[in-house]
Design an enzyme around this catalytic site. Structure first.
Site, PDB file in Angstrom:
ATOM      1  N   HIS A  30       0.874  -1.179   0.000  1.00  0.00           N
ATOM      2  CA  HIS A  30       0.000   0.000   0.000  1.00  0.00           C
ATOM      3  C   HIS A  30       0.912   1.231   0.000  1.00  0.00           C
ATOM      4  CE1 HIS A  30      -2.796   2.937   1.857  1.00  0.00           C
ATOM      5  NE2 HIS A  30      -3.780   2.117   1.546  1.00  0.00           N
ATOM      6  N   LYS A  70     -10.397  -0.749  10.572  1.00  0.00           N
ATOM      7  CA  LYS A  70     -10.548  -1.961   9.754  1.00  0.00           C
ATOM      8  C   LYS A  70     -10.821  -3.174  10.640  1.00  0.00           C
ATOM      9  CE  LYS A  70      -8.050  -0.757   5.567  1.00  0.00           C
ATOM     10  NZ  LYS A  70      -7.405   0.519   5.516  1.00  0.00           N
ATOM     11  N   CYS A  86      -4.848   2.708  -3.500  1.00  0.00           N
ATOM     12  CA  CYS A  86      -3.589   3.194  -2.913  1.00  0.00           C
ATOM     13  C   CYS A  86      -2.451   2.220  -3.191  1.00  0.00           C
ATOM     14  CB  CYS A  86      -3.719   3.454  -1.419  1.00  0.00           C
ATOM     15  SG  CYS A  86      -4.869   4.767  -1.041  1.00  0.00           S
ATOM     16  N   GLN A 101      -4.530  -4.858   6.757  1.00  0.00           N
ATOM     17  CA  GLN A 101      -5.525  -5.722   6.135  1.00  0.00           C
ATOM     18  C   GLN A 101      -5.689  -7.043   6.868  1.00  0.00           C
ATOM     19  OE1 GLN A 101      -7.774  -5.216   3.891  1.00  0.00           O
ATOM     20  NE2 GLN A 101      -7.074  -3.128   3.611  1.00  0.00           N
ATOM     21  N   ASP A 106       2.991  -4.744   8.128  1.00  0.00           N
ATOM     22  CA  ASP A 106       1.836  -3.859   7.982  1.00  0.00           C
ATOM     23  C   ASP A 106       0.599  -4.746   8.060  1.00  0.00           C
ATOM     24  OD1 ASP A 106      -0.282  -2.349   7.142  1.00  0.00           O
ATOM     25  OD2 ASP A 106       0.609  -1.736   5.235  1.00  0.00           O
TER      26      ASP A 106
END
Lengths: 411, 150
Positions: A126, A229, A367, A206, A203
């Site tokens: 991202h 999220k 993104c 998600q 990261d």
């Protein structure tokens, strides 16, 4: 857990927005990778804070401040438990995954990364796991290295491993890709990096709502994610870091709450986690994130993962029946994201047409412009699933896609 | 099934999307400007052939959504043989029509372009319809840098 035994209807009843009508149709919300909807437990907890428990934290001796502080710190402990960190001192509240990555780049990065050093990321990141490193590279003269992927959207692991050397200072990788759904082989990545004594940042923006995450079992050095999220409030996120790393890092922003003593000659900094939490944080939202975690723990992340895997399988099978539909991202290990393009129909037309049927998907570059470039498409349409989505909703989506193809071809 | 969208996706728009008019390069173009909306991925290159202040030929290349493709295709048809001033006036009227700032736009004044009036009800799509026209505006002003409406 079989699809039928997952209590999806009970879960749906906990999310008031799912009863909304959009353009006079029942909402089919499939933009969960952008942001998830909130259960009553979260909405009510935030409202409860402002009605009964709100004051600034870590300050007053008065009862309300103590109450707010206790709730705030209890939420930190809930986050610790959720990702199985060794200590709640390792849980730093930030605005979101983006701020967490910027924090790491500007503190750990500036202190440890010099001209000629290398940072390794992947081709599926991202923008928020690209740009902060580019900025750091511009500031320091370090070099950003990018490990490629194959057409399925899987990391080329051998190429990744070959990028690691004695100049590499950090590996920063998406646990799960937002544009493709790919779940990266993070255990392998971490083992390979650690063999060179290179720390790894995952990261998790998600991955966190889809997988059970255990930072100690993973042995990652940093793990970052956003609350919104994870069915929690927007504007709050988490940076996890191993305590020894965090202690050695310089502070991020200066201000109240992050200091031990201040004089005009010199200030000394507070210990963890407060060193990285200057200023009044988003108090109610932290407590709301704690409520989201309680809610998820009740359902069980393993149950959620199993249910979503079945949803994704079903959606993928159905999508493959549609002529002219190309799935973007077909990794063997994949989370509940279905990115696709249609022959001669732009994703934004798909998005507008599905919206008129009450279906919310994302259309755009997600993104992840380098990912779009890799696949040679300007944008994709993306349906991303959450634990409250159903097979019936996938049927509505697929019918909608087939109908809009008809409209474009026949009218 | 898509009754609600009839005002946005009219038959003329599907037609121009399937068969864009003037979809070619003008090798000896006097003006050439790129329009690019990176968030959408809509991208076009506009070519103008001028005779004094008159547009004698207009064409484009590129790719985008149905709204942006139909908009630029229709535009290249309508601006042909218009003077710069006439084209600028059309741009102004088109802009008002699609952004809904003026209640009583004379739709006759814009001819076929009226099929794009529906976009005003879809704020997220206005930039698709106006990209071509802002690119034209830049071309008429002899600007070289790429144009975006995002």
């Amino acid at each position: 857990m079989a699809l039928t035994s997952f209590p999806v209807e009970l879960i749906r009843a906990d999310f008031p927005i799912l009863a909304e009508k959009i353009r006079n149709k029942p909402l089919v919300y499939l933009d969960n990778a952008a942001s998830c909807q909130k259960p009553n437990a979260v909405i009510d907890s935030i409202s409860h804070v402002y009605r009964h428990e709100y004051a600034n934290i870590h300050r007053g001796v008065h009862t309300l401040s103590v109450r707010a502080t206790d709730k705030f710190e209890a939420a930190r402990e809930k986050v610790r438990g959720f990702i199985n960190a060794a200590s709640s001192k390792e849980i730093i509240f930030v605005r979101g995954a983006t701020e967490a990555i910027n924090l790491i780049a500007q503190t750990y990065g500036k202190a440890n990364i010099k001209a000629g050093d290398e940072i390794v990321i992947t081709a599926m990141e991202h923008h928020s796991n690209i740009v902060p490193w580019q900025m750091l590279c511009e500031q320091t003269g370090a070099v950003l290295k990018v490990a490629s992927m194959n057409i399925q959207g899987e990391l080329l692991y051998n190429e990744f491993a070959s990028l690691l050397n004695n100049k590499t200072r950090l590996v920063a990788v998406a646990h799960m890709s937002n544009a493709l759904g790919t779940i990266n082989p993070v255990e392998l990545i971490i083992a390979a990096a650690h063999a060179h004594n290179i720390p790894v940042m995952l990261d998790g923006a998600q991955a966190i709502p889809h997988l059970a995450v255990d930072v100690q079992a993973l042995d990652c050095d940093f793990y970052v994610f956003s609350g919104h999220k994870l069915y929690g409030p927007s504007g709050i996120g988490v940076m996890y870091g191993k305590q020894a790393l965090l202690e050695a890092m310089p502070p991020y922003q200066g201000g109240g709450d992050m200091i031990k003593t201040v004089s005009f000659e010199k200030s000394t900094y507070a210990g963890l986690p407060h060193k990285f939490e200057a200023g009044t944080p988003s108090i109610a939202d932290v407590i709301g994130l704690g409520a989201a975690i309680d809610y998820l723990n009740e359902i069980g992340m393993a149950n959620i993962a199993a249910y979503e895997a079945e949803l994704l399988d079903y959606a993928t099978q159905q999508a493959k029946q549609i002529k002219g539909l190309r799935i973007i991202g077909e990794a063997g290990d994949k989370g509940a994201i279905l990115s696709f393009v249609l022959d001669r129909i732009h994703p934004h037309d798909i998005g507008t047409m599905l919206d008129s049927l009450g279906i919310a998907i994302r259309a755009g570059h997600h993104c992840a412009m380098p990912v779009m470039e890799f696949y040679g498409v300007p944008a994709t349409a993306r349906a991303s699933f959450a634990m409250y989505n159903t097979r019936q909703e996938i049927d509505v989506l697929m019918n909608g896609i087939e109908s809009l193809i008809d409209v474009f071809e026949l009218s | 099934m898509f009754e609600d969208l009839r005002d946005l996706y009219q038959e003329v728009i599907f037609d121009h999307n399937r068969n864009p008019r003037n979809f070619r390069v003008i090798a000896d173009a006097d003006r050439k400007v790129e329009g690019f909306n990176p968030l959408c991925g809509d991208r076009l290159t506009l070519y103008l052939k001028m005779d004094g202040d008159r547009i004698v030929d207009a064409s484009f290349q590129g790719s985008g959504c149905a709204i942006s493709t139909a908009s630029v295709s229709l535009m290249t048809e309508i601006i042909k043989d218009k003077t710069e001033a006439e084209a600028e006036a059309l741009f102004k009227t088109f802009h008002e029509m699609t952004t809904g700032k003026s209640e009583d736009i004379q739709l006759e004044a814009v001819g076929k372009l009226a099929v794009l009036a529906g976009v005003r009800e879809y704020p997220a799509r206005v930039k698709c319809a106006t990209l071509a026209w802002h690119t034209l505006d830049a071309a008429l002003k002899n600007q070289q840098q790429p144009v975006s409406t995002e």
